[in-house]
Design a protein around this motif. Structure first.
Motif, PDB file in Angstrom:
ATOM      1  N   GLU A 356       0.836  -1.193   0.000  1.00  0.00           N
ATOM      2  CA  GLU A 356       0.000   0.000   0.000  1.00  0.00           C
ATOM      3  C   GLU A 356       0.876   1.250   0.000  1.00  0.00           C
ATOM      4  OE1 GLU A 356      -2.449  -0.223   3.433  1.00  0.00           O
ATOM      5  OE2 GLU A 356      -3.847  -1.687   2.551  1.00  0.00           O
ATOM      6  N   ALA A 357       0.273   2.364  -0.418  1.00  0.00           N
ATOM      7  CA  ALA A 357       0.976   3.643  -0.325  1.00  0.00           C
ATOM      8  C   ALA A 357       1.308   3.931   1.129  1.00  0.00           C
ATOM      9  CB  ALA A 357       0.101   4.752  -0.904  1.00  0.00           C
ATOM     10  N   GLN A 358       2.450   4.570   1.359  1.00  0.00           N
ATOM     11  CA  GLN A 358       2.875   4.868   2.719  1.00  0.00           C
ATOM     12  C   GLN A 358       2.772   6.357   3.006  1.00  0.00           C
ATOM     13  OE1 GLN A 358       7.029   4.607   3.713  1.00  0.00           O
ATOM     14  NE2 GLN A 358       7.669   4.663   1.586  1.00  0.00           N
ATOM     15  N   THR A 359       2.856   6.714   4.280  1.00  0.00           N
ATOM     16  CA  THR A 359       2.641   8.103   4.671  1.00  0.00           C
ATOM     17  C   THR A 359       3.917   8.940   4.702  1.00  0.00           C
ATOM     18  OG1 THR A 359       2.763   7.455   7.003  1.00  0.00           O
ATOM     19  CG2 THR A 359       0.576   7.560   6.009  1.00  0.00           C
ATOM     20  N   ALA A 360       5.067   8.334   4.422  1.00  0.00           N
ATOM     21  CA  ALA A 360       6.296   9.119   4.281  1.00  0.00           C
ATOM     22  C   ALA A 360       6.259   9.892   2.957  1.00  0.00           C
ATOM     23  CB  ALA A 360       7.509   8.201   4.338  1.00  0.00           C
ATOM     24  N   SER A 361       7.240  10.744   2.746  1.00  0.00           N
ATOM     25  CA  SER A 361       7.296  11.554   1.526  1.00  0.00           C
ATOM     26  C   SER A 361       8.735  11.678   1.069  1.00  0.00           C
ATOM     27  CB  SER A 361       6.734  12.963   1.776  1.00  0.00           C
ATOM     28  OG  SER A 361       5.448  12.907   2.326  1.00  0.00           O
ATOM     29  N   GLU A 362       8.902  12.071  -0.190  1.00  0.00           N
ATOM     30  CA  GLU A 362      10.262  12.317  -0.692  1.00  0.00           C
ATOM     31  C   GLU A 362      10.220  13.024  -2.040  1.00  0.00           C
ATOM     32  OE1 GLU A 362      12.511  10.968  -3.353  1.00  0.00           O
ATOM     33  OE2 GLU A 362      13.140   9.284  -2.115  1.00  0.00           O
ATOM     34  N   ASP A 363      11.349  13.643  -2.418  1.00  0.00           N
ATOM     35  CA  ASP A 363      11.305  14.573  -3.543  1.00  0.00           C
ATOM     36  C   ASP A 363      11.604  13.946  -4.902  1.00  0.00           C
ATOM     37  OD1 ASP A 363      14.045  14.242  -3.303  1.00  0.00           O
ATOM     38  OD2 ASP A 363      14.523  16.376  -3.175  1.00  0.00           O
ATOM     39  N   PHE A 364      11.590  12.621  -5.009  1.00  0.00           N
ATOM     40  CA  PHE A 364      11.648  11.980  -6.326  1.00  0.00           C
ATOM     41  C   PHE A 364      10.495  12.467  -7.200  1.00  0.00           C
ATOM     42  CE2 PHE A 364      10.780   8.322  -9.179  1.00  0.00           C
ATOM     43  CZ  PHE A 364      12.031   8.155  -9.750  1.00  0.00           C
ATOM     44  N   SER A 365       9.434  12.935  -6.548  1.00  0.00           N
ATOM     45  CA  SER A 365       8.262  13.438  -7.283  1.00  0.00           C
ATOM     46  C   SER A 365       8.601  14.619  -8.180  1.00  0.00           C
ATOM     47  CB  SER A 365       7.167  13.846  -6.298  1.00  0.00           C
ATOM     48  OG  SER A 365       7.635  14.839  -5.398  1.00  0.00           O
ATOM     49  N   TYR A 366       9.673  15.360  -7.865  1.00  0.00           N
ATOM     50  CA  TYR A 366      10.056  16.483  -8.729  1.00  0.00           C
ATOM     51  C   TYR A 366      10.451  16.001 -10.125  1.00  0.00           C
ATOM     52  CZ  TYR A 366       9.914  20.212  -5.252  1.00  0.00           C
ATOM     53  OH  TYR A 366       9.490  21.153  -4.340  1.00  0.00           O
ATOM     54  N   PHE A 367      11.085  14.834 -10.213  1.00  0.00           N
ATOM     55  CA  PHE A 367      11.448  14.296 -11.528  1.00  0.00           C
ATOM     56  C   PHE A 367      10.198  13.874 -12.288  1.00  0.00           C
ATOM     57  CE2 PHE A 367      15.163  13.080  -8.759  1.00  0.00           C
ATOM     58  CZ  PHE A 367      16.040  14.042  -9.262  1.00  0.00           C
ATOM     59  N   VAL A 368       9.284  13.211 -11.602  1.00  0.00           N
ATOM     60  CA  VAL A 368       8.037  12.773 -12.233  1.00  0.00           C
ATOM     61  C   VAL A 368       7.227  13.981 -12.700  1.00  0.00           C
ATOM     62  CG1 VAL A 368       5.889  11.487 -11.864  1.00  0.00           C
ATOM     63  CG2 VAL A 368       8.022  10.668 -10.839  1.00  0.00           C
ATOM     64  N   LYS A 369       7.280  15.054 -11.925  1.00  0.00           N
ATOM     65  CA  LYS A 369       6.526  16.269 -12.236  1.00  0.00           C
ATOM     66  C   LYS A 369       6.988  16.906 -13.550  1.00  0.00           C
ATOM     67  CE  LYS A 369       4.648  20.193  -9.636  1.00  0.00           C
ATOM     68  NZ  LYS A 369       4.765  20.972  -8.381  1.00  0.00           N
ATOM     69  N   GLN A 370       8.205  16.562 -13.987  1.00  0.00           N
ATOM     70  CA  GLN A 370       8.719  17.082 -15.254  1.00  0.00           C
ATOM     71  C   GLN A 370       8.205  16.283 -16.456  1.00  0.00           C
ATOM     72  OE1 GLN A 370      10.479  19.984 -14.903  1.00  0.00           O
ATOM     73  NE2 GLN A 370       9.951  19.566 -12.760  1.00  0.00           N
ATOM     74  N   GLY A 371       7.289  15.355 -16.219  1.00  0.00           N
ATOM     75  CA  GLY A 371       6.720  14.560 -17.308  1.00  0.00           C
ATOM     76  C   GLY A 371       7.484  13.279 -17.586  1.00  0.00           C
ATOM     77  N   ILE A 372       8.333  12.854 -16.651  1.00  0.00           N
ATOM     78  CA  ILE A 372       9.113  11.627 -16.821  1.00  0.00           C
ATOM     79  C   ILE A 372       8.400  10.495 -16.079  1.00  0.00           C
ATOM     80  CG2 ILE A 372      11.338  10.514 -16.409  1.00  0.00           C
ATOM     81  CD1 ILE A 372      12.545  13.370 -16.274  1.00  0.00           C
ATOM     82  N   PRO A 373       7.982   9.435 -16.764  1.00  0.00           N
ATOM     83  CA  PRO A 373       7.349   8.315 -16.071  1.00  0.00           C
ATOM     84  C   PRO A 373       8.289   7.747 -15.019  1.00  0.00           C
ATOM     85  CG  PRO A 373       7.105   8.097 -18.451  1.00  0.00           C
ATOM     86  CD  PRO A 373       8.077   9.210 -18.218  1.00  0.00           C
ATOM     87  N   GLY A 374       7.758   7.466 -13.836  1.00  0.00           N
ATOM     88  CA  GLY A 374       8.597   7.009 -12.739  1.00  0.00           C
ATOM     89  C   GLY A 374       8.213   5.645 -12.210  1.00  0.00           C
ATOM     90  N   PHE A 375       9.230   4.928 -11.712  1.00  0.00           N
ATOM     91  CA  PHE A 375       9.024   3.667 -11.005  1.00  0.00           C
ATOM     92  C   PHE A 375       9.857   3.712  -9.739  1.00  0.00           C
ATOM     93  CE2 PHE A 375      10.173  -0.903 -10.246  1.00  0.00           C
ATOM     94  CZ  PHE A 375       8.915  -1.309  -9.845  1.00  0.00           C
ATOM     95  N   TYR A 376       9.174   3.849  -8.602  1.00  0.00           N
ATOM     96  CA  TYR A 376       9.821   3.962  -7.303  1.00  0.00           C
ATOM     97  C   TYR A 376       9.358   2.763  -6.487  1.00  0.00           C
ATOM     98  CZ  TYR A 376      11.612   6.464  -3.174  1.00  0.00           C
ATOM     99  OH  TYR A 376      12.328   6.841  -2.068  1.00  0.00           O
TER     100      TYR A 376
END
Length: 446
Positions: A356-376
């Motif tokens: 399940e999704a977890q309640t922590a956070s991290e800034d890998f989302s900045y790369f995804v936000k640039q339109g790059i598909p992500g797999f974390y």
């Protein structure tokens, strides 16, 4: 929709047996990776100060034949290895450690102290597993460099600073990461934790973690003598009322079933027991999954804080600062399903689980936000026997950021290397256009 994504992913998966690293490949580099891990663990560095850490990783990657650029977005490094025509795939690790005093008792436990940005002397520890991430990336980099016949395209390795302060990814992007270097078609990263045992990998399609906002509140009062509170306006009392009122946001304002966390992590005020201070400072962390809930919670924090100050007749409105924020990490569902196959081939079906999704956070989302598909994805770090005992007892093992956090080193490292190699070989056996088809235009609400 889910069935369509799964079919698309399955059609895109090439021969999985060709992507899984064999045991000999991993064994050949494991000792060197462990040596690097121990060195990094013994010598951690705080966010934005990872000079020696970055230099160690850069030197090793340069020695493997990668074209390495240092000082990207501060102490960040970018290492590129080109291998003919094909897609560009980015694998990212973090560099930074935390201001935590290590209490693991390990023979290589950190004893480092350093000055933080406020000039205070603090202990430093790799309490979030970034040392393991770096060691895994290094070993993966060597396997990929030594076996170029197993893939084609461009491999881009990122050593990102300042993840813990949610500034490193943005800093690298602002410094030209996506313009000075090949633009990735896919971005990949892993993170170790104790939610699953060492030897296993966790996959979370869609939203992986939470939006995060760091809030600093300054409540202004009127100082005076502790024996004469009627001549003062006590900011500590106002802060205490504010803290309690903020807890009603999740329990009474957010719709039941929606996720919202408002934690007050510190309160700073005063210098002596008989002095009413002039102000009090609160530090909050706010976590949400959805954009509309995030907006609602942040607005409620502002409303409640101002109302409590007005009720206390403070001499001025409180100052409310959102000084760090990042969006939730989003895993493209079709990409996650595509990569399930090579992970199963590399590790075995029982060792690839859904989380399940977890309640922590991290800034890998900045790369995804640039339109790059992500797999974390998640790397299990818990010693299997201790994990089973804790589960049976209904207790939790030390989490990331704990002074006791210590992944079960060899199986975690071995699994991380095998997983990263399998994922990269799979992606780098495709074409760029093939990978772009895995990117969904309609995402879940954020």
């Amino acid at each position: 929709m889910k069935r369509a994504l799964l079919m698309l992913a399955l059609l895109a998966v090439p021969a999985l047996a060709q992507t899984a690293p064999n045991a000999a490949e991993v064994n050949a580099i494991l000792a060197d990776a462990r040596t690097l891990y121990v060195d990094l663990h013994e010598h951690p560095e705080l966010s934005s100060h990872e000079t020696q850490t970055a230099a160690k990783l850069a030197t090793r990657l340069r020695g493997l034949g990668y074209e390495v650029t240092e000082h990207v977005g501060g102490t960040g490094i970018v290492a590129v290895l080109k291998n003919g025509a094909g897609p560009t795939v980015m694998l990212r690790t973090e560099l930074d450690a935390l201001p935590v005093e290590e209490k693991t008792g390990l023979p290589y436990a950190s004893k480092v102290h350093a000055k933080n940005d406020a000039g205070l002397d603090v202990p430093v520890m790799h309490a979030c597993g970034h040392d393991l991430h770096m060691a895994s990336l290094f070993a993966t980099a060597e396997i990929m460099a030594r076996n170029k016949q197993s893939w084609h395209g461009t491999l881009m390795l990122i050593g990102q600073p300042a993840e813990e302060t949610i500034g490193g990814a943005k800093g690298m992007i602002d410094d030209g990461l996506l313009t000075r270097f090949p633009r990735p078609d896919v971005a990949v990263a892993l993170h170790v934790d104790n939610r699953i045992p060492a030897g296993k990998i966790g996959i979370t399609p869609g939203i992986y973690d939470t939006n995060s906002d760091s809030i600093r509140i300054t409540i202004y009062g009127k100082g005076g003598h502790g024996s004469m509170p009627h001549t003062a306006v006590d900011p500590i009392v106002t802060a205490a009322r504010t803290i309690l009122s903020l807890q009603t946001i999740s329990s009474r304002e957010v719709k039941p079933g929606e996720m919202a966390v408002v934690t007050v992590g510190y309160i700073r005020s005063g210098t002596k027991n008989n002095i009413i201070p002039d102000d009090a400072e609160l530090g909050l962390t706010v976590r949400t999954f959805k954009a509309d809930i995030r907006k609602q919670v942040l607005a409620a924090i502002t409303r409640i804080t101002r109302a409590e100050a007005a009720a206390a007749n403070t001499p001025r409105e409180p100052r409310i600062e959102n000084y760090e924020s990042t969006d939730a990490v989003y895993n493209e569902p079709a990409l996650a399903e595509r990569l399930r196959g090579p992970l199963v081939a590399a590790l075995g079906k029982d060792n690839v689980v859904d989380l399940e999704a977890q309640t922590a956070s991290e800034d890998f989302s900045y790369f995804v936000k640039q339109g790059i598909p992500g797999f974390y994805f998640t790397l299990g770090g818990a010693e299997p026997e201790k994990f089973a005992q804790a589960k049976a007892a209904g207790t939790n093992l030390p989490s990331n950021h704990s002074s006791l956090f210590a992944p079960d080193l060899e199986p975690s490292l071995r699994t991380g290397i095998a997983a990263e190699v399998a994922v990269l070989r799979n992606l780098l056996s495709a074409s760029a256009s093939e990978l772009r088809k895995l990117s969904s235009s309609a995402r879940e609400p954020r």
